[in-house]
Design a protein around this motif. Structure first.
Motif, PDB file in Angstrom:
ATOM      1  N   ILE A  17       5.001  -9.001  -1.943  1.00 20.74           N
ATOM      2  CA  ILE A  17       3.620  -8.641  -2.298  1.00 20.74           C
ATOM      3  C   ILE A  17       2.694  -9.723  -1.771  1.00 20.74           C
ATOM      4  CG2 ILE A  17       2.013  -8.187  -4.186  1.00 20.74           C
ATOM      5  CD1 ILE A  17       4.383  -7.217  -5.850  1.00 20.74           C
TER       6      ILE A  17
ATOM      7  N   ILE B  18      -2.015  -5.525  -2.628  1.00 19.09           N
ATOM      8  CA  ILE B  18      -1.643  -4.541  -3.661  1.00 19.09           C
ATOM      9  C   ILE B  18      -2.834  -4.166  -4.536  1.00 19.09           C
ATOM     10  CG2 ILE B  18      -0.897  -6.228  -5.418  1.00 19.09           C
ATOM     11  CD1 ILE B  18       1.502  -4.293  -5.951  1.00 19.09           C
TER      12      ILE B  18
ATOM     13  N   ALA C   3       4.190  -4.718   0.079  1.00 20.34           N
ATOM     14  CA  ALA C   3       2.848  -4.314  -0.358  1.00 20.34           C
ATOM     15  C   ALA C   3       1.843  -5.371   0.074  1.00 20.34           C
ATOM     16  CB  ALA C   3       2.803  -4.126  -1.869  1.00 20.34           C
TER      17      ALA C   3
END
Length: 579
Positions: free
Chosen positions: A528, A493, A490
Motif C-alpha cells: 500500500i 488507497i 494499492a
C-alpha cells in the motif's frame, strides 16, 4: 409485548384533568431509564459496526464461521434467489448494503496449504484447498479434472474438446492466427476450469476467462488456484465491466449464451467488446446443433447484419472475423440494428444496462487487429487511444518509466519476492495505464489491472498494451473467491475510498482492507502506497486483521510525502481466539 410489557411504568396517583394521564413516581423514572438502556444495548449488539471503525474496534477481528470459507458477498445465492430471473438478473452482482456484510476474517478450509507453484499448478492443485469434487464427478469423462490422491489433476479437456485444449487450439489455428503475435487478449465466456485460456498462455495470449457462480460453484476458484486469469461474471442485464474494442478474440465453448435473444442484446455486447478485425469463436450450441436450427439460422443472419465474415463452420465450431471499420451500419438487416447516439460512451461499463444499438468507436482502424503492434511491442508503445487524453502519450511514457523504477525498488530495497514461482496471481487495485503490470511482464505472473469506476476510464489503453483488467468500485467487494491472489498492490488507497470532488470518504479504509484480506492468499503480500498519515491508519487496520507489517520510505524520486506499507497475511486456522 413480552419484555416491553413488563417494563411499562405502573399507573400511580390520581388521574389529572383531561383523563388518561397520571403522575410518575421515582420508581417509574428508574424503570424508564432501564428500558432506554436495554434498547441502546440491543442496538449496539445487533447493528453492524461501521463508520469510525478504528475507534469501534479494540481487538483483533474475529474469524467468520467455518461455513463462510468461500464467502462471496456479491454473489450470494441466499440473496439472489429472491431476485428476478429475467435475463439472468439474479445471477449478476448484487452486493449487500453498506454495513450488512460480515466484518470478519474468512477462514481457510481445513487442510489448506500454500498452493502448488506455477507452472506446475496448471496441471495439479491441492485437493484440500478446494475440497469440492462435483466437477470431477460430473465432467471427469470430458477431461476437465479428476482426483488423484491429495491432488486434483487437470488433463486439459473441456465439454467441446474432451481430448484436450492443446488439440482443440491446434484445430483453431487453421483459421485463427493464434501463434502469429497478432492476437494477445482474449475473452473466454463460460470457461469451466479455464484450460483453454491456460494452454493459450504458451502462445503469449492472455485470456481472461469468466463464468458465473452456478451449480459448479468452484470453477472460477479452480481456475485461479491453477494460476489462470479468471473472474466471476454473468452476462445478464448489464454490460460486462470491460472497455469497448478490448479483446482480440471472444471464445465460447458450450457457454450456452443465447446470443440472438432479447433482440440480439448479447451479440451486440460481444460486438462492443471485440476489437475491429478480431475473431468470434463459438463451439457447441447452436452451431449446427440438432433441434437448434432456428437459433443457428438467427446467429448466422445477425452476424451477417454486423458485417462479420464467416471464416469456417467446422463441425460444431463456427469462426467469424469482425470488420475493421468503425461500423458497417446502417445497412439493410432484418434485426433493425442501428448505431447508438453520439452521447453513448461505449467504455461506460460499471452497472451500465445493455443497449440494443451498435456502438461506434473512434480510432477503430488505428486499434484494429493488424494495425495495432504485435506482442510484445504493443506493451511499451502508447496506442492511439492514449492520444485521446490531454498529453496522453507523455503521461504514458512517464508512467511506464516510473513503474520500472518502483518495481526495481520493491525487489532490491523492500525485499518483495517478485519473479519467484510463489507469486503468480497479482492485482493492481489502481492501475491507471497498467504501468505496474508492464514492469513485471517478464516475470511468471499475470496481473488483474483494476481501474476504479469513479476515475478516468483508462482501461482501454491497458488492453491496447496487451494486458487485461476490469472496472470496479472498491466500496464494494470484488467478484472473486477468497484466497485467489498472491500479491495485491494499492497505490493511493485513500483515492479509492474518497470522493474526488468533496474529499469526503465514500466508504471505510477498514472495509477495503478487510476485502483485500478476503481475496489474498495466506502468506500473501499486500503493498500500500500513500501519505504518512494514511499509512499510519492502514497499519492500525492491518494489525486488526492480523497482518504483519513493515513501513518503508518510498524510492527517492517519490519524495517524503509517500510511505510504503509492505504487509503479509498470516496463515492461521480455526479455531482462532482474539489476540
Amino acid at each position: 409485548m413480552g419484555l416491553l410489557s413488563s417494563l411499562r411504568p405502573h399507573r400511580r396517583g390520581t388521574a389529572l384533568s383531561g383523563g388518561g394521564q397520571w403522575q410518575w413516581s421515582f420508581l417509574d423514572a428508574v424503570w424508564a431509564v432501564f428500558l432506554v438502556a436495554v434498547v441502546v444495548f440491543l442496538a449496539l449488539v445487533f447493528t453492524p459496526r461501521r463508520g469510525n471503525t478504528l475507534a469501534a474496534l479494540s481487538g483483533a477481528v474475529q474469524p467468520c464461521a467455518a461455513s463462510e470459507v468461500d464467502l462471496l458477498p456479491c454473489e450470494d445465492p441466499r440473496r439472489s434467489s429472491r431476485l428476478s430471473r429475467e435475463m439472468n438478473y439474479y445471477r449478476e452482482r448484487h452486493c449487500p448494503a453498506r454495513g450488512e456484510a460480515p466484518a470478519c476474517l474468512v477462514p481457510p478450509p481445513q487442510g489448506y496449504r500454500v498452493p502448488v507453484p506455477w507452472p506446475e499448478s496448471l496441471h495439479k492443485i491441492w485437493h484440500d484447498n478446494m475440497p469440492y469434487g462435483k466437477i470431477a464427478e460430473r465432467k471427469g469423462h470430458q477431461g476437465w479434472m479428476k482426483q488423484e490422491g491429495s491432488y486434483f489433476i487437470f488433463p486439459g479437456g473441456g465439454t467441446m474438446f474432451p481430448d484436450g485444449a492443446e488439440q482443440y487450439i491446434e484445430k483453431l489455428t487453421q483459421y485463427v492466427p493464434l501463434k502469429s503475435g497478432l492476437l494477445r487478449t482474449g475473452l473466454d465466456m463460460g470457461c469451466g476450469v479455464a484450460s483453454f485460456g491456460g494452454f493459450l498462455l504458451r502462445e503469449n495470449i492472455m485470456t481472461l476467462s469468466f463464468a458465473p457462480r452456478d451449480s459448479h460453484k468452484s470453477q472460477i476458484q479452480f481456475a485461479l488456484e491453477r494460476g489462470i486469469p479468471a473472474f466471476l461474471l454473468m452476462l445478464g442485464t448489464r454490460r460486462l465491466p470491460f472497455p469497448a474494442q478490448s479483446f482480440d478474440f471472444v471464445h465460447c465453448s458450450r457457454c450456452l449464451i443465447p446470443f440472438t435473444a432479447y433482440n440480439g442484446s448479447y451479440l451486440i455486447e460481444v460486438d462492443r467488446l471485440l476489437r475491429p478485425g478480431g475473431y468470434l469463436i463459438i463451439s457447441g450450441p447452436p452451431v449446427q446443433w440438432k433441434k437448434q436450427e432456428k437459433e443457428w439460422g438467427e446467429l448466422q443472419a445477425m452476424t451477417q447484419s454486423l458485417c462479420y465474415k464467416l471464416i469456417t463452420v467446422d463441425g460444431n465450431t463456427a469462426i467469424w472475423k469482425k470488420h475493421n471499420k468503425a461500423s458497417c451500419l446502417p445497412n439493410q438487416n432484418e434485426f433493425g440494428l442501428d448505431l447508438c447516439s453520439t452521447d453513448d460512451d461505449p467504455d461506460e461499463a460499471w452497472y451500465f444496462k445493455l443497449k440494443k444499438c451498435i456502438t461506434k468507436v473512434s480510432l477503430a482502424e488505428e486499434i484494429a487487429v493488424g494495425s495495432i503492434d504485435k506482442w510484445p511491442d504493443r506493451l511499451s508503445k502508447p496506442s492511439a487511444r492514449a492520444s485521446l487524453m490531454d498529453d496522453g502519450a507523455s503521461l504514458f511514457e512517464a508512467d511506464t518509466q516510473k513503474w520500472v523504477k518502483r518495481v526495481a525498488y520493491y525487489k532490491t530495497s523492500l525485499g518483495v519476492k517478485l519473479g519467484i514461482a510463489r507469486i503468480r496471481n497479482v492485482m493492481d487495485m489502481n492501475a491507471f495505464f497498467g504501468g505496474l503490470a508492464a514492469a513485471v511482464a517478464s516475470y511468471p505472473v499475470w496481473v488483474m489491472n483494476v481501474v476504479p469506476a469513479q476515475k478516468p476510464l483508462t482501461l482501454g489503453v491497458i488492453y491496447d498494451r496487451g494486458l487485461i483488467g476490469v472496472y470496479h468500485d472498491w466500496c464494494e467487494p470484488f467478484s472473486t473467491y477468497p484466497r485467489t491472489y498472491d500479491l495485491i498492490h494499492a497505490d493511493g488507497i485513500n483515492s479509492l475510498i474518497s470522493d474526488a470532488t468533496s474529499g469526503k470518504n465514500r466508504c471505510d479504509l477498514f472495509d477495503v482492507m478487510l476485502e483485500m484480506d478476503r481475496i489474498l492468499r495466506p502468506e500473501g503480500t499486500a503493498i500500500i502506497r500513500d501519505s504518512p498519515d494514511m499509512i499510519d491508519k492502514a497499519v492500525q487496520v492491518a494489525q486488526l486483521i492480523r497482518w504483519t507489517t513493515q513501513v518503508h520510505d518510498s524510492e527517492p524520486e517519490s519524495g517524503s510525502t509517500t510511505k510504503i506499507l509492505v504487509a503479509t497475511k498470516t496463515f492461521w486456522k480455526l479455531p482462532l481466539t482474539s489476540g
